[in-house]
Design an enzyme around this catalytic site. Structure first.
Site, PDB file in Angstrom:
ATOM      1  N   LYS A  22      22.490 -14.099  60.572  1.00  0.00           N
ATOM      2  CA  LYS A  22      21.295 -14.463  59.855  1.00  0.00           C
ATOM      3  C   LYS A  22      20.348 -14.196  60.175  1.00  0.00           C
ATOM      4  CE  LYS A  22      18.097 -18.330  62.774  1.00  0.00           C
ATOM      5  NZ  LYS A  22      17.171 -17.358  62.930  1.00  0.00           N
ATOM      6  N   ASN A  23      19.652 -13.264  60.767  1.00  0.00           N
ATOM      7  CA  ASN A  23      18.627 -12.065  61.186  1.00  0.00           C
ATOM      8  C   ASN A  23      18.495 -11.348  59.776  1.00  0.00           C
ATOM      9  OD1 ASN A  23      17.667 -13.339  63.743  1.00  0.00           O
ATOM     10  ND2 ASN A  23      18.192 -12.263  64.603  1.00  0.00           N
ATOM     11  N   ARG A  97      10.653 -20.071  60.449  1.00  0.00           N
ATOM     12  CA  ARG A  97      10.091 -19.215  61.838  1.00  0.00           C
ATOM     13  C   ARG A  97      10.379 -17.709  60.524  1.00  0.00           C
ATOM     14  NH1 ARG A  97       6.996 -18.393  65.304  1.00  0.00           N
ATOM     15  NH2 ARG A  97       6.185 -16.196  65.601  1.00  0.00           N
ATOM     16  N   ASP A 121      12.542 -21.707  67.205  1.00  0.00           N
ATOM     17  CA  ASP A 121      12.566 -21.859  68.269  1.00  0.00           C
ATOM     18  C   ASP A 121      11.940 -22.139  70.044  1.00  0.00           C
ATOM     19  OD1 ASP A 121      15.924 -21.980  68.255  1.00  0.00           O
ATOM     20  OD2 ASP A 121      16.303 -20.155  68.452  1.00  0.00           O
ATOM     21  N   ASP A 320      18.817 -11.888  72.072  1.00  0.00           N
ATOM     22  CA  ASP A 320      19.156 -13.275  71.161  1.00  0.00           C
ATOM     23  C   ASP A 320      20.867 -12.663  72.693  1.00  0.00           C
ATOM     24  OD1 ASP A 320      17.249 -14.262  69.865  1.00  0.00           O
ATOM     25  OD2 ASP A 320      18.334 -12.992  68.023  1.00  0.00           O
TER      26      ASP A 320
END
Length: 435
Positions: A22-23, A97, A121, A320
């Site tokens: 994802k990142n 974000r 988040d 994370d």
């Protein structure tokens, strides 16, 4: 608001394939704005946050072609800059974000980049100063509309410079790198983030014609070029998901194989779980976790003092995964101090674990002391609400190990970061239903 109903206490078995990272996806997708040529990206995860960014790129005028599952071709040869000043953009950009990282490429290629204050988040303050200070040092003018929380940077031409970042921000480094690749002259970035996903971005940009050296270190040197071309790119597997499955295997005493994990990019992750007493075996590029029938025991330091697990910028342990580590520790033999240094609200979900019977002392917003049950007292099922992506997956793991049927509301938070998680868990024997 979606809900998971989970019947806990069942052993799982089989293999699971981690999704694309994802990142990494949030950085790589923004980089397609740097060239008018075609960029094909593979192993893109089908998750809410990534799909939102793809939709935003489409609204910005990027031509998007889906080639198959997880594979897209992007071509940013007809960008609609007027969209950046529309109410639609203010609404859509605010919901994600990762949208902040469109600013660097737009500034570099078109001389201006705008963004509403991004969401994401609720895990504590995440400043944007590093991004905009970097742009200003490259020669951009910054403006901020306080009434509608709208940021903007503009420059006729960016110029290379030396900068020392105030924090090793991953998204900040990525944004500045994407701006600097088309700047005039040489840019040096010290205290740059150097995690694998940032390295992936730099390698991709170099294939597109950028000149970035020092990749993998905290000192990047970027020689500006006039233009970039197209490329093909495959994303790494998601290391946070890999850590999540290790934790799931331990908590449910399950025998699991995690496929194609790209071991060399996992950093400290395997060793941190081993410190919790979890057996992790390398089989080719897979991780094999045997069933921990007798539980697992936390290692103390060599002088006998209590183990502390803390997060830090790469190559430190990723923040994370601290939520996962905390949940796993609730059933270990021994105690551990979890120190969440980077975000001050990320440990607030522990009240839900305490309700399930976990022994946790929340010392302050950054530290929690966990006294493990050694499986002598099973966690009890409960009803809970997922506050963010990582707390959500941690509560899901707790529920899968607990006695009875748990309910988790607000699962949209989990869907933001985990692809078809209920289907994939059912495939290895989990009793989970999406309501």
């Amino acid at each position: 608001m979606g809900t998971f109903k989970i019947e806990g206490g069942h052993q799982l078995k089989g293999s699971i394939q981690p999704q694309g990272a994802k990142n990494e996806a949030l950085q790589i997708l923004c980089a397609v704005l740097l060239t008018p040529e075609k960029v094909t990206i593979n192993n893109i995860p089908d998750i809410v946050d990534v799909n939102k960014l793809i939709m935003l790129l489409g609204n910005l005028g990027v031509n998007i072609q889906k080639n198959g599952p997880g594979s897209y071709t992007f071509q940013a040869d007809d960008i609609n800059l007027k969209y950046l000043e529309s109410e639609q953009f203010k609404e859509e950009g605010r919901g994600l974000r990762g949208s902040i990282m469109i600013v660097g490429p737009l500034l570099a290629r078109f001389g201006k980049g705008y963004i509403p204050k991004p969401g994401g988040d609720k895990i504590g303050r995440r400043r944007l100063d590093t991004h905009f200070e970097g742009f200003i040092k490259l020669g951009a003018k910054f403006r901020y509309n306080r009434e509608d929380y709208f940021y903007g940077v503009e420059a006729e031409k960016l110029h290379g410079t030396y900068m020392l970042l105030d924090e090793a921000s991953v998204t900040g480094t990525a944004n500045i790198v994407m701006a600097a690749v088309l700047a005039e002259g040489t840019t040096t970035i010290y205290n740059a983030a150097c995690e694998p996903y940032l390295q992936q971005l730099c390698k991709m940009l170099n294939r597109m014609g950028a000149k970035i050296s020092g990749v993998g270190s905290n000192l990047l040197t970027i020689e500006g070029v006039e233009k970039l071309g197209g490329t093909d790119h495959r994303m790494l597997p998601d290391m946070i998901e890999i850590g999540s499955w290790i934790g799931l295997a331990a908590m449910t005493k399950s025998e699991l194989t995690i496929k194609n994990v790209s071991w060399d990019d996992l950093g400290q992750i395997p060793d941190v779980f081993r410190k919790l007493g979890i057996t992790i075996e390398r089989k080719g590029d897979d991780i094999y976790v045997p069933a921990h029938a007798d539980g697992y025991e936390i290692q103390n330091y060599i002088d006998g003092s209590i183990l502390t697990i803390a997060d830090a910028p790469w190559p430190g342990f990723t923040p994370d995964l601290l939520s996962i580590v905390l949940v796993v520790a609730t059933q270990a033999r021994g105690s551990v101090l979890i120190h969440q240094k980077m975000f001050e609200s990320r440990l607030f979900f522990v009240d839900k674990l305490i309700d399930m019977g976990a022994k946790i002392i929340l010392c302050d917003p950054h530290r929690a002391s966990v006294i493990g049950h050694d499986f002598k007292s099973q966690l009890k099922a409960t009803t809970m609400v997922s506050p963010d992506i990582r707390a959500g997956i941690s509560l899901l793991i707790a529920a899968l190990s607990a006695k009875g049927t748990s309910t988790i509301h607000n699962i949209e938070q989990i869907d933001r970061g985990y692809e078809n998680i209920d289907e994939r868990l059912r495939a290895i024997g989990a009793k989970i239903v999406r309501l």
